[in-house]
Write a protein that holds these residues in place. Structure first.
Motif, PDB file in Angstrom:
ATOM      1  N   ILE A 113       9.137  -0.837   6.426  1.00 23.01           N
ATOM      2  CA  ILE A 113       8.640  -2.200   6.271  1.00 23.01           C
ATOM      3  C   ILE A 113       7.513  -2.242   5.240  1.00 23.01           C
ATOM      4  CG2 ILE A 113       7.610  -4.151   7.497  1.00 23.01           C
ATOM      5  CD1 ILE A 113       8.886  -2.980  10.072  1.00 23.01           C
ATOM      6  N   PHE A 114       7.600  -3.174   4.330  1.00 21.52           N
ATOM      7  CA  PHE A 114       6.615  -3.320   3.269  1.00 21.52           C
ATOM      8  C   PHE A 114       5.234  -3.583   3.871  1.00 21.52           C
ATOM      9  CE2 PHE A 114       4.789  -4.662  -0.729  1.00 21.52           C
ATOM     10  CZ  PHE A 114       5.572  -4.010  -1.681  1.00 21.52           C
TER      11      PHE A 114
ATOM     12  N   PRO B 295       0.790  10.613 -17.669  1.00 23.00           N
ATOM     13  CA  PRO B 295       0.140   9.572 -16.869  1.00 23.00           C
ATOM     14  C   PRO B 295       0.212   9.865 -15.381  1.00 23.00           C
ATOM     15  CG  PRO B 295       2.223   8.774 -17.757  1.00 23.00           C
ATOM     16  CD  PRO B 295       1.962  10.086 -18.415  1.00 23.00           C
ATOM     17  N   LEU B 296      -0.876   9.542 -14.690  1.00 26.14           N
ATOM     18  CA  LEU B 296      -0.945   9.611 -13.232  1.00 26.14           C
ATOM     19  C   LEU B 296      -0.829   8.191 -12.706  1.00 26.14           C
ATOM     20  CD1 LEU B 296      -2.217  12.363 -14.120  1.00 26.14           C
ATOM     21  CD2 LEU B 296      -3.674  12.182 -12.091  1.00 26.14           C
ATOM     22  N   ILE B 297       0.070   7.996 -11.744  1.00 27.23           N
ATOM     23  CA  ILE B 297       0.389   6.647 -11.294  1.00 27.23           C
ATOM     24  C   ILE B 297       0.333   6.578  -9.769  1.00 27.23           C
ATOM     25  CG2 ILE B 297       2.129   4.820 -11.316  1.00 27.23           C
ATOM     26  CD1 ILE B 297       3.280   6.097 -13.843  1.00 27.23           C
ATOM     27  N   ALA B 298      -0.397   5.611  -9.248  1.00 28.12           N
ATOM     28  CA  ALA B 298      -0.423   5.391  -7.802  1.00 28.12           C
ATOM     29  C   ALA B 298       0.858   4.686  -7.378  1.00 28.12           C
ATOM     30  CB  ALA B 298      -1.632   4.542  -7.434  1.00 28.12           C
ATOM     31  N   TYR B 299       1.354   5.032  -6.189  1.00 29.15           N
ATOM     32  CA  TYR B 299       2.579   4.392  -5.712  1.00 29.15           C
ATOM     33  C   TYR B 299       2.567   4.264  -4.201  1.00 29.15           C
ATOM     34  CZ  TYR B 299       4.745   8.671  -3.834  1.00 29.15           C
ATOM     35  OH  TYR B 299       5.028   9.788  -3.086  1.00 29.15           O
ATOM     36  N   MET B 300       3.478   3.442  -3.718  1.00 31.22           N
ATOM     37  CA  MET B 300       3.706   3.287  -2.284  1.00 31.22           C
ATOM     38  C   MET B 300       4.979   4.032  -1.924  1.00 31.22           C
ATOM     39  SD  MET B 300       4.833  -0.126  -0.188  1.00 31.22           S
ATOM     40  CE  MET B 300       6.397  -0.112  -1.077  1.00 31.22           C
ATOM     41  N   ALA B 301       4.911   4.933  -0.954  1.00 29.71           N
ATOM     42  CA  ALA B 301       6.092   5.673  -0.532  1.00 29.71           C
ATOM     43  C   ALA B 301       6.978   4.787   0.342  1.00 29.71           C
ATOM     44  CB  ALA B 301       5.693   6.921   0.230  1.00 29.71           C
ATOM     45  N   PRO B 302       8.300   4.831   0.135  1.00 32.44           N
ATOM     46  CA  PRO B 302       9.198   4.058   0.991  1.00 32.44           C
ATOM     47  C   PRO B 302       9.489   4.746   2.309  1.00 32.44           C
ATOM     48  CG  PRO B 302      10.466   5.191  -0.693  1.00 32.44           C
ATOM     49  CD  PRO B 302       9.019   5.471  -0.993  1.00 32.44           C
ATOM     50  N   TYR B 303       8.923   5.916   2.526  1.00 25.09           N
ATOM     51  CA  TYR B 303       9.133   6.677   3.752  1.00 25.09           C
ATOM     52  C   TYR B 303       7.803   6.826   4.496  1.00 25.09           C
ATOM     53  CZ  TYR B 303       7.583   9.999   0.224  1.00 25.09           C
ATOM     54  OH  TYR B 303       6.899  10.604  -0.799  1.00 25.09           O
ATOM     55  N   GLY B 304       7.843   7.445   5.660  1.00 29.06           N
ATOM     56  CA  GLY B 304       6.632   7.646   6.445  1.00 29.06           C
ATOM     57  C   GLY B 304       6.213   9.098   6.449  1.00 29.06           C
ATOM     58  N   THR B 305       4.914   9.363   6.492  1.00 31.62           N
ATOM     59  CA  THR B 305       4.372  10.710   6.572  1.00 31.62           C
ATOM     60  C   THR B 305       3.237  10.726   7.596  1.00 31.62           C
ATOM     61  OG1 THR B 305       2.569  10.515   4.959  1.00 31.62           O
ATOM     62  CG2 THR B 305       4.785  10.939   4.083  1.00 31.62           C
TER      63      THR B 305
ATOM     64  N   TYR C 239      14.380   3.960  -5.782  1.00 30.66           N
ATOM     65  CA  TYR C 239      13.406   2.927  -6.116  1.00 30.66           C
ATOM     66  C   TYR C 239      13.509   1.660  -5.286  1.00 30.66           C
ATOM     67  CZ  TYR C 239      12.797   5.941 -10.163  1.00 30.66           C
ATOM     68  OH  TYR C 239      12.558   7.031 -10.969  1.00 30.66           O
ATOM     69  N   VAL C 240      14.612   1.472  -4.557  1.00 34.93           N
ATOM     70  CA  VAL C 240      14.774   0.224  -3.804  1.00 34.93           C
ATOM     71  C   VAL C 240      13.649   0.044  -2.793  1.00 34.93           C
ATOM     72  CG1 VAL C 240      16.317   1.342  -2.132  1.00 34.93           C
ATOM     73  CG2 VAL C 240      16.313  -1.154  -2.351  1.00 34.93           C
ATOM     74  N   GLY C 241      13.168   1.138  -2.207  1.00 30.01           N
ATOM     75  CA  GLY C 241      12.134   1.024  -1.180  1.00 30.01           C
ATOM     76  C   GLY C 241      10.815   0.503  -1.684  1.00 30.01           C
ATOM     77  N   ALA C 242      10.598   0.560  -3.000  1.00 27.07           N
ATOM     78  CA  ALA C 242       9.346   0.059  -3.571  1.00 27.07           C
ATOM     79  C   ALA C 242       9.405  -1.433  -3.848  1.00 27.07           C
ATOM     80  CB  ALA C 242       9.022   0.812  -4.861  1.00 27.07           C
TER      81      ALA C 242
ATOM     82  N   ALA D  20      -0.116   4.741  -0.467  1.00 27.73           N
ATOM     83  CA  ALA D  20       0.277   3.854   0.635  1.00 27.73           C
ATOM     84  C   ALA D  20       1.678   4.237   1.052  1.00 27.73           C
ATOM     85  CB  ALA D  20       0.232   2.391   0.193  1.00 27.73           C
ATOM     86  N   GLU D  21       2.060   3.812   2.243  1.00 30.02           N
ATOM     87  CA  GLU D  21       3.427   4.049   2.692  1.00 30.02           C
ATOM     88  C   GLU D  21       3.872   2.903   3.585  1.00 30.02           C
ATOM     89  OE1 GLU D  21       3.419   7.397   5.882  1.00 30.02           O
ATOM     90  OE2 GLU D  21       1.773   7.822   4.521  1.00 30.02           O
ATOM     91  N   LYS D  22       5.176   2.765   3.680  1.00 37.02           N
ATOM     92  CA  LYS D  22       5.714   1.668   4.461  1.00 37.02           C
ATOM     93  C   LYS D  22       5.638   1.979   5.956  1.00 37.02           C
ATOM     94  CE  LYS D  22       9.345  -0.374   2.398  1.00 37.02           C
ATOM     95  NZ  LYS D  22      10.675  -0.474   1.754  1.00 37.02           N
ATOM     96  N   THR D  23       5.675   0.914   6.737  1.00 29.74           N
ATOM     97  CA  THR D  23       5.662   1.060   8.190  1.00 29.74           C
ATOM     98  C   THR D  23       7.043   1.495   8.667  1.00 29.74           C
ATOM     99  OG1 THR D  23       3.998  -0.671   8.395  1.00 29.74           O
ATOM    100  CG2 THR D  23       5.249  -0.118  10.378  1.00 29.74           C
ATOM    101  N   TYR D  24       7.061   2.532   9.489  1.00 31.02           N
ATOM    102  CA  TYR D  24       8.307   3.091  10.028  1.00 31.02           C
ATOM    103  C   TYR D  24       8.569   2.450  11.382  1.00 31.02           C
ATOM    104  CZ  TYR D  24      11.408   6.904  11.702  1.00 31.02           C
ATOM    105  OH  TYR D  24      12.447   7.658  12.189  1.00 31.02           O
ATOM    106  N   ALA D  25       9.734   1.826  11.529  1.00 30.77           N
ATOM    107  CA  ALA D  25      10.077   1.193  12.812  1.00 30.77           C
ATOM    108  C   ALA D  25      11.566   1.356  13.064  1.00 30.77           C
ATOM    109  CB  ALA D  25       9.708  -0.287  12.800  1.00 30.77           C
ATOM    110  N   THR D  26      11.915   1.692  14.298  1.00 31.10           N
ATOM    111  CA  THR D  26      13.311   1.884  14.673  1.00 31.10           C
ATOM    112  C   THR D  26      13.643   1.047  15.896  1.00 31.10           C
ATOM    113  OG1 THR D  26      13.369   4.146  13.797  1.00 31.10           O
ATOM    114  CG2 THR D  26      15.038   3.572  15.419  1.00 31.10           C
ATOM    115  N   TRP D  27      14.782   0.362  15.826  1.00 31.52           N
ATOM    116  CA  TRP D  27      15.296  -0.389  16.966  1.00 31.52           C
ATOM    117  C   TRP D  27      16.641   0.176  17.400  1.00 31.52           C
ATOM    118  CZ3 TRP D  27      12.608  -2.924  13.111  1.00 31.52           C
ATOM    119  CH2 TRP D  27      11.586  -3.801  13.502  1.00 31.52           C
TER     120      TRP D  27
END
Length: 466
Positions: free
Chosen positions: A341-342, A399-409, A307-310, A216-223
């Motif tokens: 965005i989470f 160990p293999l671990i699923a994670y959410m990326a704090p960036y966009g791809t 790690y803050v983005g997670a 998963a990854e976070k939503t990328y938004a710019t203002w």
């Protein structure tokens, strides 16, 4: 109980020891390095118009290796291009194609800022250095060379394999959107594997900690936030200076803390990484995993850029523009705010929270582009099994671990289009040494060579006839 059940369900703690693959052909190593060097030394940042050159070079390499010209397409789009190359299977599996993702463009790099020339592959005893060395020309070179290797070895997949390389992932992703939504053989794939995310973490001593699968990854938004003012002559200052007001906006954003967020996947990630890492930071991760309401643990993780983005939505000021003359009061001042965005949080909710945080009713918000909210790609047994074989050929029982990326791809668009996507780079390195988008970007030389069998193992597992 939730964390243990999640890990068991995903099948991430594979315990079987897999024998090392070995026997990497010398020609494969040399070819991968040559492709890597060539594409790095073409500046493909946004305004150069050079991604078509890289796409054409890679296409020529594939055609020279025996891929039919009609199966290797360079597709122009505005100032960019995509590469779509199909490795034809025999269809015996009856399954749809697998996509292999990567992006050919890079973030800008100024020669004057770098210690080494950013668009020349250089090295010392430990690392390769260059812009794009990790993000993402590492993945592009490894995937392209693996296609050539498999073709030379006579491998016939039981389903089509498709390289889908974008040309503007670091900017507007117009080539990504085109592939995900408008090119039928791409849009109809069963799933995608992304070379631009995931990979293994090493600690500072070089010990492997975990292999991370981006699901998963976070939503990328710019203002752009703009403050306006009538301005005037600089010899007649006024209290309501637009730059001063914008400075207050910037400081308010710096000081704002978005609420802590979590999912079962992110809690499982912190539990496993923390147990592997140990020490004060590892213990903090485990505490957070078992009690995400632990404010002290959450605040400690907030201070760790890796790690803050997670743990929450993040917004940061990335650019400023203000004033029109040195002897005039500014008539406007603008700050660019980039947010990650989470998942599950609406873009409109983040804007509302920012508006409340800056407490300036005159500030104008302009949302740039079209943010894409993408779902989590739940792991599946065959994909995890193939990744496990590749990873455990290097580091048994890791160990293999699923994670959410704090960036966009690019993966966000493929997930949004209904194609499950997992980031599974072949890289293993210390995340604190990963300077993607920063100065002196690098890849450990050992990590480059250790990754040479990664994609070959995975593709043979997922599309082999054995």
């Amino acid at each position: 109980m939730i964390l243990k059940r999640t890990l068991a369900t995903l099948g991430l703690l594979a315990a079987a020891t897999v024998q090392a693959a070995g026997n990497t052909p010398a020609g494969h190593a040399d070819r991968t390095l040559e492709i890597y060097r060539h594409i790095i030394e073409v500046d493909t940042s946004k305004n150069t118009g050079n991604t078509p050159k890289v796409a054409r070079y890679l296409a020529d390499q594939l055609i020279a290796a025996g891929f039919p010209e009609e199966d290797v397409r360079v597709i122009p789009k505005d100032n960019f291009a995509s590469l779509v190359a199909t490795y034809r299977g025999d269809g015996s599996s009856g399954k749809k194609a697998i996509l292999l993702l990567g992006h050919m463009d890079v973030v800008e790099a100024l020669d004057t800022d770098w210690e080494r020339p950013p668009f020349k592959l250089t090295q010392d005893d430990v690392n390769f250095y260059a812009r794009g060395s990790i993000d993402n020309k590492f993945g592009i070179a490894q995937l392209t060379s693996t296609f050539i290797r498999l073709k030379q070895e006579g491998f016939v997949p039981n389903r089509d394999l498709i390289l889908a390389f974008s040309g503007d992932e670091e900017s507007d992703m117009i080539t990504t959107r085109m592939m995900a939504y408008d090119i039928p053989e791409v849009a109809e794939a069963e799933f995608a594997l992304n070379s631009d995310a995931g990979g293994g973490n090493l600690d500072a001593s070089g010990k492997p900690v975990s292999y991370n699968i981006q699901a998963a990854e976070k939503t990328y938004a710019t203002w752009e936030i703009t403050v306006r003012n009538p301005g005037g002559h600089s010899s007649q200052p006024r209290d309501d200076n637009a730059i001063y007001e914008l400075a207050d906006v910037v400081k308010a954003i710096q000081n704002h803390r978005f609420p802590v967020r979590w999912s079962e996947m992110t809690l499982a990630y912190f539990q496993q990484v923390g147990q592997q890492m140990g020490g004060e930071l590892g213990d903090t991760m485990v505490r957070f995993a078992y009690n995400p309401d632990d404010k002290e643990a959450a605040e400690r993780l907030r201070t760790e850029p890796a790690y803050v983005g997670a743990t929450r939505t993040t917004c940061v000021v990335t650019m400023l523009e203000a004033g029109h003359a040195e002897n005039a009061l500014p008539q406007s001042a603008t700050a660019t705010i980039n947010c990650r965005i989470f998942p599950g949080i609406q873009v409109s909710d983040i804007q509302a929270e920012l508006e409340q945080a800056i407490a300036n009713t005159g500030a104008e918000f302009e949302l740039l582009g079209e943010p894409v909210e993408s779902p989590i790609s739940e792991l599946r047994e065959d994909v995890v099994g193939a990744i496990s074989k590749a990873v455990h050929s290097r580091y048994p029982q890791l160990p293999l671990i699923a994670y959410m990326a704090p960036y966009g791809t690019d993966g966000m668009h493929f997930r949004s289009a209904g194609i499950p996507t997992w980031g599974i780079s072949g890289i293993f390195m210390d995340p604190d040494e990963m300077f993607a988008h920063g100065l002196n970007e690098r890849v450990p030389i050992k990590a480059f060579h250790d990754a040479l069998d990664h994609w070959s193992i995975i593709l043979r597992e997922l599309a082999g006839n054995d």
